[in-house]
Design a protein around this motif. Structure first.
Motif, PDB file in Angstrom:
ATOM      1  N   GLN A  24       0.856  -1.188   0.000  1.00 53.71           N
ATOM      2  CA  GLN A  24       0.000   0.000   0.000  1.00 53.71           C
ATOM      3  C   GLN A  24       0.889   1.234   0.000  1.00 53.71           C
ATOM      4  O   GLN A  24       1.796   1.361   0.826  1.00 53.71           O
ATOM      5  N   LEU A  25       0.623   2.151  -0.927  1.00 57.87           N
ATOM      6  CA  LEU A  25       1.433   3.348  -1.049  1.00 57.87           C
ATOM      7  C   LEU A  25       0.658   4.439  -1.765  1.00 57.87           C
ATOM      8  O   LEU A  25      -0.338   4.167  -2.435  1.00 57.87           O
ATOM      9  N   SER A  26       1.107   5.666  -1.629  1.00 58.53           N
ATOM     10  CA  SER A  26       0.447   6.802  -2.269  1.00 58.53           C
ATOM     11  C   SER A  26       0.854   6.892  -3.727  1.00 58.53           C
ATOM     12  O   SER A  26       1.813   6.260  -4.176  1.00 58.53           O
ATOM     13  N   ASP A  27       0.128   7.715  -4.480  1.00 59.52           N
ATOM     14  CA  ASP A  27       0.491   7.918  -5.881  1.00 59.52           C
ATOM     15  C   ASP A  27       1.849   8.608  -5.994  1.00 59.52           C
ATOM     16  O   ASP A  27       2.565   8.432  -6.969  1.00 59.52           O
ATOM     17  N   SER A  37       4.544   7.973  -4.040  1.00 59.96           N
ATOM     18  CA  SER A  37       5.535   6.899  -3.983  1.00 59.96           C
ATOM     19  C   SER A  37       5.495   6.042  -5.241  1.00 59.96           C
ATOM     20  O   SER A  37       6.529   5.564  -5.711  1.00 59.96           O
ATOM     21  N   ALA A  38       4.295   5.854  -5.770  1.00 60.06           N
ATOM     22  CA  ALA A  38       4.169   5.074  -6.997  1.00 60.06           C
ATOM     23  C   ALA A  38       4.855   5.774  -8.166  1.00 60.06           C
ATOM     24  O   ALA A  38       5.335   5.122  -9.096  1.00 60.06           O
ATOM     25  N   THR A  39       4.948   7.104  -8.101  1.00 57.66           N
ATOM     26  CA  THR A  39       5.553   7.873  -9.184  1.00 57.66           C
ATOM     27  C   THR A  39       7.064   7.974  -9.047  1.00 57.66           C
ATOM     28  O   THR A  39       7.801   7.748 -10.013  1.00 57.66           O
ATOM     29  N   LEU A  45       8.483   3.695  -6.942  1.00 56.18           N
ATOM     30  CA  LEU A  45       8.128   2.350  -7.396  1.00 56.18           C
ATOM     31  C   LEU A  45       8.731   1.951  -8.738  1.00 56.18           C
ATOM     32  O   LEU A  45       9.127   0.789  -8.897  1.00 56.18           O
ATOM     33  N   ILE A 105      10.438  -1.684  -9.319  1.00 48.64           N
ATOM     34  CA  ILE A 105       9.893  -2.642 -10.278  1.00 48.64           C
ATOM     35  C   ILE A 105      10.965  -3.078 -11.272  1.00 48.64           C
ATOM     36  O   ILE A 105      11.064  -4.268 -11.620  1.00 48.64           O
ATOM     37  N   LEU A 117      -0.602  -3.580  -5.922  1.00 52.21           N
ATOM     38  CA  LEU A 117      -0.458  -2.232  -5.395  1.00 52.21           C
ATOM     39  C   LEU A 117      -1.812  -1.704  -4.944  1.00 52.21           C
ATOM     40  O   LEU A 117      -2.793  -1.720  -5.709  1.00 52.21           O
ATOM     41  N   PRO A 131      -4.051   1.492  -3.093  1.00 49.65           N
ATOM     42  CA  PRO A 131      -3.988   2.928  -2.838  1.00 49.65           C
ATOM     43  C   PRO A 131      -4.153   3.254  -1.364  1.00 49.65           C
ATOM     44  O   PRO A 131      -4.728   2.477  -0.592  1.00 49.65           O
ATOM     45  N   THR A 154      -5.394  12.845  -5.276  1.00 47.83           N
ATOM     46  CA  THR A 154      -4.035  12.381  -5.546  1.00 47.83           C
ATOM     47  C   THR A 154      -3.047  13.530  -5.396  1.00 47.83           C
ATOM     48  O   THR A 154      -3.361  14.686  -5.663  1.00 47.83           O
TER      49      THR A 154
END
Length: 300
Positions: free
Chosen positions: A102-105, A107-109, A112, A116, A130, A132, A227
């Motif tokens: 679980q992570l915020s957008d 961290s995903a940007t 991550l 990956i 993943l 949200p 977001t």
């Protein structure tokens, strides 16, 4: 199997009932029919000589006895689950494993993609699910719904282990044709402007409390977005501003007509942190993933 007269299979049903506080959702959670869950509740009530769930209006609420059982039952089941499912060895090159993160957008940007890429090379069979951020950080960790939670340090739980991944500082962004903020962003201009913020879940953003305590005033919030990465887009063509992570601002500046400003006041850095359930510390596969995440974080 029975322990002191209690069918231990009922512990799973009890945990679902205490967590969901709804018979239908509890049944769905553990893949039982609603009649079977109702029967389990009746047996549990008989064993504990307590209603456990009582009707108040249209809702089921926990009795005091049920409240006292909630954490111990969850703890027992998590210990069992972590003991049975833990891997004592893990070969990333050959083994398949699915991880829930679980992570915020944000961290995903910014974090991550690098993780990956590394996993794709070192562990081609590993899968990531993943999730949200939804304001349920404490629930997803306590109930074992996620393997890793990646959040700012102020959101993590004290009773579970953490490690920092990387630091980030904040900046302000405005439309590059802002009618008033042209050459300098002052504290007065910051306070006078309308603000665009991100908001997750039911709790108010931590920044708002910090800012009010520091300056004794509240920002004038005009747009609340779901977001973090969308904030710079919503200042374009307006006199508003947004306080955002520096990496997000720099990335958005490549495609948006925005200007980046240093904050006109001191603000603590964000420490992005990784957390996991304390009973999963010795899981070899999760230990390997944590090590990868730490190394990626240090390289950002």
């Amino acid at each position: 199997m029975r322990f002191h007269g209690l069918d231990l299979n009922l512990l799973v049903a009890l945990n679902a009932l205490l967590t969901e506080r709804n018979i239908s959702r509890a049944a769905e959670r553990v893949c039982l029919s609603q009649p079977a869950m109702s029967n389990a509740l009746a047996r549990l009530r008989d064993y504990f000589n307590d209603e456990l769930l009582s009707t108040v209006g249209r809702q089921l609420v926990l009795t005091p006895r049920a409240e006292a059982l909630l954490e111990p039952v969850r703890e027992v089941l998590m210990r069992i689950e972590s003991t049975i499912s833990a891997r004592w060895s893990f070969d990333p090159a050959t083994e398949a494993r699915s991880f829930n993160i679980q992570l915020s957008d944000y961290s995903a940007t910014v974090f991550l993609p690098a993780l990956i890429q590394r996993l794709s090379k070192e562990a081609p069979k590993v899968r990531l699910n993943l999730l949200p951020v939804d304001g349920r950080q404490s629930d997803v960790i306590e109930q074992g719904e996620v393997d890793l939670l990646i959040m700012p340090s102020q959101y993590v739980l004290a009773q579970h282990p953490t490690t920092p991944l990387f630091e980030e500082r904040y900046v302000c962004v405005t439309w590059d044709e802002h009618p008033e903020i042209r050459t300098e962003l002052t504290v007065e201009a910051y306070l006078a402007a309308g603000h665009v913020i991100a908001h997750f879940g039911a709790k108010a953003p931590v920044f708002e409390g910090w800012f009010f305590e520091r300056y004794g005033v509240s920002r004038r919030i005009e747009i609340t977005a779901p977001t973090l990465s969308s904030l710079p887009r919503f200042v374009v063509g307006t006199p508003r501003l947004a306080t955002v992570h520096r990496r997000v601002a720099l990335e958005c500046q490549k495609s948006l007509p925005i200007k980046i400003w240093e904050l006109p006041f001191e603000m603590p850095k964000l420490v992005q942190t990784m957390q996991w359930h304390r009973h999963r510390t010795n899981d070899a596969s999760l230990s390997w993933l944590r090590q990868c995440a730490e190394e990626v974080g240090r390289a950002i």
